[in-house]
Structure formats: structure tokens, C-alpha cells
Motif scaffolding. Structure first.
Motif, short mmCIF file in Angstrom:
data_model
loop_
_atom_site.label_atom_id
_atom_site.label_comp_id
_atom_site.label_asym_id
_atom_site.label_seq_id
_atom_site.Cartn_x
_atom_site.Cartn_y
_atom_site.Cartn_z
N LEU A 174 6.34 10.37 0.32
CA LEU A 174 5.74 9.13 -0.16
C LEU A 174 5.93 8.07 0.91
O LEU A 174 7.05 7.81 1.35
CB LEU A 174 6.42 8.71 -1.47
CG LEU A 174 6.08 7.34 -2.04
CD1 LEU A 174 4.61 7.28 -2.47
CD2 LEU A 174 6.98 7.02 -3.23
N VAL A 175 4.82 7.48 1.34
CA VAL A 175 4.88 6.44 2.37
C VAL A 175 4.52 5.11 1.73
O VAL A 175 3.45 4.96 1.13
CB VAL A 175 3.91 6.75 3.53
CG1 VAL A 175 3.98 5.66 4.59
CG2 VAL A 175 4.23 8.11 4.14
N LEU A 176 5.44 4.15 1.83
CA LEU A 176 5.21 2.81 1.29
C LEU A 176 5.04 1.83 2.44
O LEU A 176 5.86 1.79 3.37
CB LEU A 176 6.38 2.38 0.40
CG LEU A 176 6.22 1.05 -0.33
CD1 LEU A 176 5.06 1.11 -1.32
CD2 LEU A 176 7.52 0.69 -1.06
N VAL A 190 9.42 5.99 4.61
CA VAL A 190 9.01 7.29 4.06
C VAL A 190 10.09 7.81 3.13
O VAL A 190 11.28 7.86 3.47
CB VAL A 190 8.77 8.32 5.19
CG1 VAL A 190 8.31 9.66 4.60
CG2 VAL A 190 7.75 7.80 6.19
N TYR A 191 9.65 8.22 1.93
CA TYR A 191 10.54 8.82 0.94
C TYR A 191 10.34 10.33 0.96
O TYR A 191 9.21 10.82 0.92
CB TYR A 191 10.24 8.26 -0.44
CG TYR A 191 11.01 8.93 -1.57
CD1 TYR A 191 12.31 8.54 -1.88
CD2 TYR A 191 10.42 9.96 -2.32
CE1 TYR A 191 13.01 9.14 -2.92
CE2 TYR A 191 11.11 10.56 -3.35
CZ TYR A 191 12.40 10.15 -3.65
OH TYR A 191 13.09 10.74 -4.67
N ARG A 249 0.86 -1.18 0.00
CA ARG A 249 0.00 0.00 0.00
C ARG A 249 0.91 1.24 0.00
O ARG A 249 2.05 1.18 0.49
CB ARG A 249 -0.92 0.05 1.22
CG ARG A 249 -1.74 -1.20 1.46
CD ARG A 249 -2.64 -1.52 0.28
NE ARG A 249 -3.74 -0.57 0.14
CZ ARG A 249 -4.48 -0.50 -0.96
NH1 ARG A 249 -4.21 -1.25 -2.00
NH2 ARG A 249 -5.48 0.37 -1.01
N ALA A 250 0.40 2.34 -0.54
CA ALA A 250 1.21 3.55 -0.61
C ALA A 250 0.31 4.77 -0.42
O ALA A 250 -0.89 4.73 -0.68
CB ALA A 250 1.95 3.63 -1.95
N ALA A 251 0.92 5.86 0.02
CA ALA A 251 0.21 7.13 0.20
C ALA A 251 1.17 8.27 -0.11
O ALA A 251 2.37 8.16 0.13
CB ALA A 251 -0.33 7.26 1.63
N VAL A 252 0.62 9.35 -0.66
CA VAL A 252 1.43 10.53 -0.98
C VAL A 252 0.78 11.75 -0.34
O VAL A 252 -0.44 11.82 -0.21
CB VAL A 252 1.56 10.71 -2.51
CG1 VAL A 252 0.21 11.00 -3.15
CG2 VAL A 252 2.56 11.81 -2.85
N LEU A 253 1.60 12.70 0.08
CA LEU A 253 1.10 13.96 0.61
C LEU A 253 2.10 15.06 0.33
O LEU A 253 3.31 14.82 0.32
CB LEU A 253 0.77 13.87 2.10
CG LEU A 253 1.90 13.64 3.08
CD1 LEU A 253 1.47 14.14 4.46
CD2 LEU A 253 2.26 12.16 3.18
#
Length: 442
Positions: free
Chosen positions: A221-223, A237-238, A197-201
């Protein structure tokens, strides 16, 4: 109706000296002698002369135009009035001011499981369809709905498990960043079953950060990966500024992360629904990964749970029981112990739909507008939890469990609006615009 002030005598302010927009404090307070006529087409010669003088001042005109509604049709329609208006409306500084003035972008619609399927929620002329977006350059990331992970702050994120890459994508321009999986996560699960799962902010906090054109701003970017049946979840976290991944965080989980729910941003924490109703929480500020258990006595399917961002910014949970939605919120009691509290407000769905429904499920949620998406035998509906307004956005004859990912942004492109589509009232409502925007809002 007559101006009580000669527009020619209006001071230009510092904004005129630097060629930009005036500060709100510099905008003159114009007053009107009489209420606006009920008919916008009936004006005297003096009134029109006064209006023309005001509209001839670029600073005042920009102050009027910046207050147009943030709907997709507003700026494209205004830009075809004349070249001068087009020049003002296409100025990047004006667009930045426009977004800053409105702060909250409108909800344009939902990506329906895939990057190339979009369900608009706005009516014409503000209806934005999938044809308005530029697809990611590679077809692989969005060929499977499980690879599309959702949107936030005008950006979307996709995962390609085969190439071990993530993609941050701007749907309006088609531009994208490609980021390799972090070695710590990639090496740990090579050859093993793993749910990604991934999320961007957006990570730009300037002016409280007004989102729009976020592709040019720094982002995080959180993977997240759940090691199949190993009951462990890991994340990293990227940071786009440094171009590197941070450390790997882990915690024990009872089940896998739900495939049907994207992350929800609550305060400084990203929250994912764990299959069965528990919540996995990654605190971006404290850099910690933890699990919050659901209210103990619920045993329902994933389609009956939805993580919420509550009005005060706290963590909430919607639970669908038959045709009634119960609302829970995490609160502290008198002893300072945080736990779930059942709110008095319940949402009965019986009788809200066009016809009787035996079953509905939750398939989406927009954290910014507090809107959930329901699927039923007649299609998909949005339900605004505060106003209780229900809207039919997708019509079909079966229940579809594809997740709905919300997309909010300031859409200002004018390709869908030709000169034939100009709202003629826009050309002749000068006094109405001036009265409303200069006499009431400034």
C-alpha cells in the motif's frame, strides 16, 4: 466423425494419482476423423458414446472446463449442468488453475467516482452491476468520491482523512484491511491542508503472479500526500507481511496531484499525474520519488492528459487536443538521453461518436487493456487505443468529470445465474467442445 482413440485406454497420468488436474503434457492428443458438423445437434450413437466416455473422465473434463472463456458467465453456467460439474468448478484448486491458464482477468467495468457506483462494460450475460459487490463495512470511506482512490489486481483502496486511516477492500467479498496513516506523514501535516492519494498492488510474484483472490496474498500500500501549496510531495509504503510502514520519501513538485487521476503502474513504478501535466513517479524497486516534466509546449487542462503504459512496458502520455489524441513515449536517443518522443500514430475522434461532439475529456484509463474513458454530452465511452473500438457505456445528457477507476478480476460467483438462465447449447455441444479444446489447443 469418430474418435480414433478409445477414451477408456487414455492414461490417467500423475494428476489422477494425486486427485488434481493433469499437467498439459499429460493430456492425451485426441484426433477426430472428420470435421465437426455445422449442426451441433446431429451426432451418431457412436459419437455420443465416445463423448460420454471422455466426459466421464474427471481429469479430461477438468482440462476442457479450464479452457472455458474467462467471462463472468462461463463457470456459473457450466456449474448448473450437473452436480459433478459443480464439484469440479467449485474446487479452489480448479479455480486457481483456471486463473493461471487465462492469466489476464477481464475488464468488468469502472467504479464511477464512488465505491457504490459501477459502470459495467460487458454485455449480457456477462454484465456485472454494482449489486454484485459487497460494500465496505463503514460508510464513511466511500461517502465522498475524493476518498476513493482506485483499484488494482482485484483490490480497491480508500482513504479516510478524518480517521487517518486507509482501507484495502475486496469488492467481491467485502473483506477489508484497515491501516493507520504512518506517523511520519500524519504528524507532518496535522492541521495543514493536504491532498492524499493512495495505491495498492499485489506483492505475490509466484508463477509471474496471476491475479485473482488477491486479498489472501501479500500486498503493498503506497500512501502519497502533497503538502497543499508547500510544493512538496511525500510518500511511504506499507508491507502487509511485516505490518509496518517504511521510510518517508519526498520531492519538490510544482503543483498539487490531480484529484481526477488514479495511479498508473508502469514496470516497477507508480505514476501520478500532477495538475498541469507533469508526472510524479515512485520507483518501488529503487525506493525513489521523482518528477518527470511533460512535453514542454503543452498548456492544456488535466482532462486532456492521461498517463499510459505502453506496449513495451514503458511510460507514455496521451494528450487530447481538440478532437485528436496525440501519443508520446519516453525513449532513449542515440546518446542514451531519455526524453519524450511524439509517436506517428494519432487518434482522430471526429466522426467516431454517434453524433457530432464539440468537446470531450479523458476521465479514466485501464492500464491492463489500454482502454481510456471519455466523457461527452451524451455520456461516457470507452476507447481501446490499439483497436480503435469505441463503446458507449454510460448514457447521460451532460459532461460528467467524475473519475472512472477500472476494475478487472475473474468473477466466478453464480448468484446471478439460475437454472432458467442455463444456455441449453452447453448441454449438447460436447463434441464441439472436445474437438476445439482437445484437438486444437492442447
Amino acid at each position: 466423425m469418430a474418435l480414433l482413440m478409445d477414451p477408456a485406454e487414455v492414461p490417467q497420468g500423475r494428476g489422477a494419482e494425486r486427485g488434481g488436474l493433469m499437467d498439459p503434457a499429460e493430456v492425451p492428443q485426441l484426433q477426430w476423423a472428420d470435421p465437426v458438423s455445422s449442426s451441433p445437434r446431429v451426432y451418431g450413437r457412436k459419437q455420443w458414446r465416445a463423448v460420454c466416455k471422455v466426459l466421464g473422465n474427471d481429469n479430461l473434463l477438468a482440462e476442457i472446463l479450464v479452457r472455458l472463456p474467462p467471462n463472468p458467465s462461463s463457470l456459473p453456467r457450466a456449474s448448473v449442468v450437473c452436480k459433478r460439474w459443480l464439484g469440479i468448478l467449485s474446487d479452489p484448486e480448479f479455480l486457481k488453475r483456471f486463473r493461471k491458464h487465462h492469466r489476464k482477468p477481464p475488464l468488468l467495468g469502472f467504479f464511477e467516482g464512488y465505491a457504490n457506483r459501477f459502470a459495467p462494460v460487458m454485455d449480457s450475460p456477462d454484465r456485472i452491476t454494482a449489486s454484485c459487490f459487497s460494500m465496505p463495512k463503514s460508510s464513511t470511506p466511500y461517502s465522498d468520491h475524493r476518498e476513493y482512490m482506485g483499484c488494482r489486481h482485484g483490490l480497491a483502496v480508500l482513504v479516510n482523512k478524518q480517521d487517518r486511516k486507509t482501507f484495502v477492500w475486496d469488492p467481491l467479498t467485502g473483506r477489508q484491511h484497515s491501516v493507520d496513516f504512518p506517523p511520519g506523514l500524519d504528524d507532518a501535516f496535522t492541521g495543514n491542508f493536504c491532498m492524499w492519494r493512495a495505491a495498492v498492488l499485489c506483492a505475490d510474484a509466484e508463477d509471474g503472479h496471476v491475479h485473482g483472490d488477491c486479498f489472501l496474498s501479500p500486498f503493498k500500500l503506497v500512501l502519497l500526500c502533497c503538502g497543499g501549496y508547500n510544493t512538496q510531495a511525500f510518500c511511504s509504503v506499507y508491507d502487509s507481511v511485516s505490518g509496518v510502514w517504511g521510510g518517508v520519501f519526498s520531492t519538490a513538485v510544482s503543483r498539487i496531484i490531480s484529484l481526477l487521476r488514479p495511479s498508473i503502474l508502469v514496470g516497477n513504478a507508480l505514476c501520478w499525474l500532477i495538475s498541469g501535466g507533469d508526472i510524479l513517479v515512485f520507483d518501488l524497486e529503487c525506493q525513489s520519488l521523482d518528477v518527470i516534466e511533460k512535453p514542454a509546449f503543452y498548456y492544456v487542462t488535466d482532462g486532456c492528459f492521461q498517463i499510459l503504459r505502453m506496449e513495451g512496458g514503458g511510460l507514455g502520455l496521451a494528450v487530447l487536443l481538440d478532437l485528436t489524441i496525440q501519443l508520446w513515449e519516453r525513449k532513449s536517443n542515440s546518446d542514451g538521453v531519455v526524453g519524450w518522443v511524439l509517436l506517428k500514430k494519432t487518434i482522430p475522434l471526429e466522426g467516431m461518436f454517434p453524433r457530432r461532439m464539440n468537446s470531450v475529456r479523458i476521465v479514466g484509463y485501464d492500464e491492463d487493456t489500454n482502454v481510456i474513458v471519455l466523457t461527452s454530452m451524451t455520456g461516457n465511452f470507452t476507447l481501446q487505443l490499439d483497436s480503435m473500438q469505441l463503446k458507449h457505456i454510460v448514457k447521460r445528457n451532460n459532461i460528467c468529470y467524475d473519475p472512472f477507476y477500472p476494475y478487472t478480476n475473474f468473477y466466478t460467483a453464480g448468484r446471478a445465474v439460475g437454472r432458467e438462465g442455463v444456455n441449453l447449447e452447453l448441454i449438447v455441444i460436447g463434441p464441439d467442445l472436445l474437438t476445439y479444446y482437445l484437438g486444437r489447443t492442447i
